[in-house]
Design an enzyme around this catalytic site. Structure first.
Site, PDB file in Angstrom:
ATOM      1  N   ARG A  58       0.849  -1.230   0.046  1.00 18.12           N
ATOM      2  CA  ARG A  58      -0.014  -0.040  -0.042  1.00 18.12           C
ATOM      3  C   ARG A  58       0.875   1.345  -0.032  1.00 18.12           C
ATOM      4  O   ARG A  58       0.511   2.024  -0.670  1.00 18.12           O
ATOM      5  CB  ARG A  58      -0.804   0.169   1.503  1.00 18.12           C
ATOM      6  CG  ARG A  58      -2.141  -0.931   1.139  1.00 18.12           C
ATOM      7  CD  ARG A  58      -2.531  -1.497   2.622  1.00 18.12           C
ATOM      8  NE  ARG A  58      -1.536  -2.372   2.688  1.00 18.12           N
ATOM      9  CZ  ARG A  58      -1.630  -3.711   2.532  1.00 18.12           C
ATOM     10  NH1 ARG A  58      -2.662  -4.213   2.015  1.00 18.12           N
ATOM     11  NH2 ARG A  58      -0.569  -4.426   2.764  1.00 18.12           N
ATOM     12  N   THR A  59       1.913   1.193   0.921  1.00 22.02           N
ATOM     13  CA  THR A  59       2.469   2.657   1.226  1.00 22.02           C
ATOM     14  C   THR A  59       3.469   2.930  -0.075  1.00 22.02           C
ATOM     15  O   THR A  59       3.234   4.106  -0.663  1.00 22.02           O
ATOM     16  CB  THR A  59       3.373   2.724   2.229  1.00 22.02           C
ATOM     17  OG1 THR A  59       2.724   1.987   3.475  1.00 22.02           O
ATOM     18  CG2 THR A  59       3.890   3.931   2.814  1.00 22.02           C
ATOM     19  N   LYS A  86      25.707  -4.992  -1.120  1.00 17.11           N
ATOM     20  CA  LYS A  86      27.456  -5.207  -0.922  1.00 17.11           C
ATOM     21  C   LYS A  86      28.002  -4.353   0.073  1.00 17.11           C
ATOM     22  O   LYS A  86      28.886  -4.454   0.345  1.00 17.11           O
ATOM     23  CB  LYS A  86      28.077  -4.381  -2.347  1.00 17.11           C
ATOM     24  CG  LYS A  86      27.621  -4.930  -3.609  1.00 17.11           C
ATOM     25  CD  LYS A  86      28.229  -3.789  -4.839  1.00 17.11           C
ATOM     26  CE  LYS A  86      27.393  -4.115  -5.888  1.00 17.11           C
ATOM     27  NZ  LYS A  86      27.706  -2.764  -6.837  1.00 17.11           N
ATOM     28  N   ARG A 108      11.554   3.898   3.908  1.00 16.94           N
ATOM     29  CA  ARG A 108      10.765   2.743   5.068  1.00 16.94           C
ATOM     30  C   ARG A 108      12.219   1.991   5.309  1.00 16.94           C
ATOM     31  O   ARG A 108      12.774   1.489   4.582  1.00 16.94           O
ATOM     32  CB  ARG A 108       9.930   1.946   4.342  1.00 16.94           C
ATOM     33  CG  ARG A 108       9.566   0.724   5.033  1.00 16.94           C
ATOM     34  CD  ARG A 108       8.088  -0.034   4.619  1.00 16.94           C
ATOM     35  NE  ARG A 108       7.072   0.703   5.142  1.00 16.94           N
ATOM     36  CZ  ARG A 108       5.807   0.026   4.844  1.00 16.94           C
ATOM     37  NH1 ARG A 108       5.520  -1.175   4.665  1.00 16.94           N
ATOM     38  NH2 ARG A 108       4.787   0.917   5.393  1.00 16.94           N
ATOM     39  N   HIS A 137       4.772   5.600  11.738  1.00 12.64           N
ATOM     40  CA  HIS A 137       4.032   5.489  10.686  1.00 12.64           C
ATOM     41  C   HIS A 137       3.252   6.650  10.279  1.00 12.64           C
ATOM     42  O   HIS A 137       1.993   6.512  10.054  1.00 12.64           O
ATOM     43  CB  HIS A 137       3.519   4.028  10.380  1.00 12.64           C
ATOM     44  CG  HIS A 137       3.130   3.674   8.750  1.00 12.64           C
ATOM     45  ND1 HIS A 137       3.281   4.660   7.755  1.00 12.64           N
ATOM     46  CD2 HIS A 137       2.867   2.659   8.385  1.00 12.64           C
ATOM     47  CE1 HIS A 137       2.914   3.819   6.669  1.00 12.64           C
ATOM     48  NE2 HIS A 137       2.782   2.748   7.052  1.00 12.64           N
TER      49      HIS A 137
HETATM   50  N1   CP Z   1      -0.141  -0.156   5.709  1.00  7.30           N
HETATM   51  C1   CP Z   1       0.909  -0.477   5.304  1.00  7.30           C
HETATM   52  O1   CP Z   1       2.086   0.257   5.798  1.00  7.30           O
HETATM   53  O2   CP Z   1       0.769  -1.369   4.428  1.00  7.30           O
HETATM   54  P1   CP Z   1       1.993  -1.775   3.467  1.00  7.30           P
HETATM   55  O3   CP Z   1       3.168  -2.474   4.391  1.00  7.30           O
HETATM   56  O4   CP Z   1       1.525  -2.610   2.414  1.00  7.30           O
HETATM   57  O5   CP Z   1       2.753  -0.454   2.848  1.00  7.30           O
END
Ligand code: CP
Length: 316
Positions: A58-59, A86, A108, A137
């Site tokens: 999603r993100t 590496k 992320r 998040h």
């Molecule tokens: N909600 C969320 O962070 O989903 P993803 O891990 O698929 O990005």
């Protein structure tokens, strides 16, 4: 009024005015989604790098779609085929990417604090936290807030129950920070082994009893049991977890009649949520995903172009 921050690292750094600005801007951008051509030229010539060290559906997709709808160029950095394998460090990776003059790096990372570290070393572009370890998040919390506002029209006085693996959830932390900041009454619920000791200091109430959490709730946020982060045994079995903490029809009936059911995804059907509830009329889980695109458009726009042109003028 611009955002008060150069980067988006966490909800902790945002003021209620910043949060309102992001939500209002996201709401304006949603109008673009129903157009035949879902694109505005606002960020033409700007570059957004998605630097994901952990899996995401999603993100990452929504950041890419958000950037494209604003006409920015996007690069999806593939860690497994990069020089990270590496041994190149996060800081060196960030500095090298920054040398190519991106405007935003969306990161992320499995380590809490990684976006803050990048922000310290990459001063020429904005850093957006797309999830750092078990810390925050923030963009998920903002899209959750937009979804709650759509259905409830307010935060003040709402009872929001957040149920599940609180200990390993960056979503829980960001949601609690945001919802308390905006005036909601938040109750977190999990087995004691999955509740961090510091959570009560967030201004939320804590319970191990799901019936107490659900009683009269306006919003129910279920969390994924994050087995990939659980290095110990936190509950006897998945069957027992579902029996005591899974959301089913009988339990949902304890919440208000018009309560909405949310989940950040991915869902473990039959572990934290009954499949029937995940797909029921009260579930807004896929609306959350749609709001993810609008929210991330608002964040990219406000971090880059929002100071010059109001969103309403762009979509006019
Ligand atoms: N909600 C969320 O962070 O989903 P993803 O891990 O698929 O990005």
């Amino acid at each position: 009024m611009p955002l008060s921050t150069k980067h988006l690292l966490g909800i902790a750094e945002l003021s209620p005015a910043d949060i309102e600005l992001i939500l209002n801007t996201a709401r304006s951008f949603r109008e673009i989604f129903s157009r035949p051509i879902k694109k505005v030229p606002t960020l033409r010539g700007r570059t957004v790098i998605n630097l994901f060290f952990e899996p995401s559906t999603r993100t990452r997709s929504s950041f890419e779609i958000a950037a494209k709808r604003l006409s920015a160029d996007t690069i999806n950095f593939n860690v497994s085929s990069s020089s990270v394998v590496k041994g190149e460090s996060l800081i060196d990776t960030g500095k090298n990417l920054q040398s190519m003059n991106p405007d935003i790096i969306v990161v992320r990372h499995h380590a809490a604090g990684a976006p803050q570290l990048l922000a310290k070393h990459c001063r020429n572009c904005a850093i957006v936290n797309a999830g750092d370890g078990m810390h925050e998040h923030p963009t998920q919390a903002l899209l959750d807030a937009l979804t709650i506002q759509d259905h409830k029209g307010r935060f003040e006085g709402l009872k929001v129950a957040i149920i599940g693996d609180i200990a390993h959830s960056r979503v829980a932390r960001s949601d609690c920070l945001l919802l308390v900041k905006m005036g909601a009454q938040v109750v977190v619920c999990a087995p004691q082994t999955l509740i961090p000791l510091d959570f009560a200091s967030y201004g939320v109430s804590v319970t191990n009893d799901i019936d107490v959490a659900l009683d009269g709730a306006d919003v129910v946020i279920m969390l994924r049991t994050q087995r990939e982060r659980q290095r110990e045994v936190f509950y006897p079995s998945v069957k027992e977890y579902f029996a005591f903490y899974g959301l089913n029809k009988r339990r949902l009936a304890m919440a208000k009649k018009d309560a909405i059911v949310m989940h950040p995804g991915p869902i473990n059907r039959g572990i934290e949520i009954d499949p029937e509830i995940a797909d029921c009329r009260q579930s807004v889980i896929l609306e959350q995903v749609q709001n993810g695109v609008a929210t991330r458009m608002a964040i990219l726009y406000l971090l880059l172009g929002g100071r010059q042109t109001p969103a309403e003028e762009i979509i006019a």
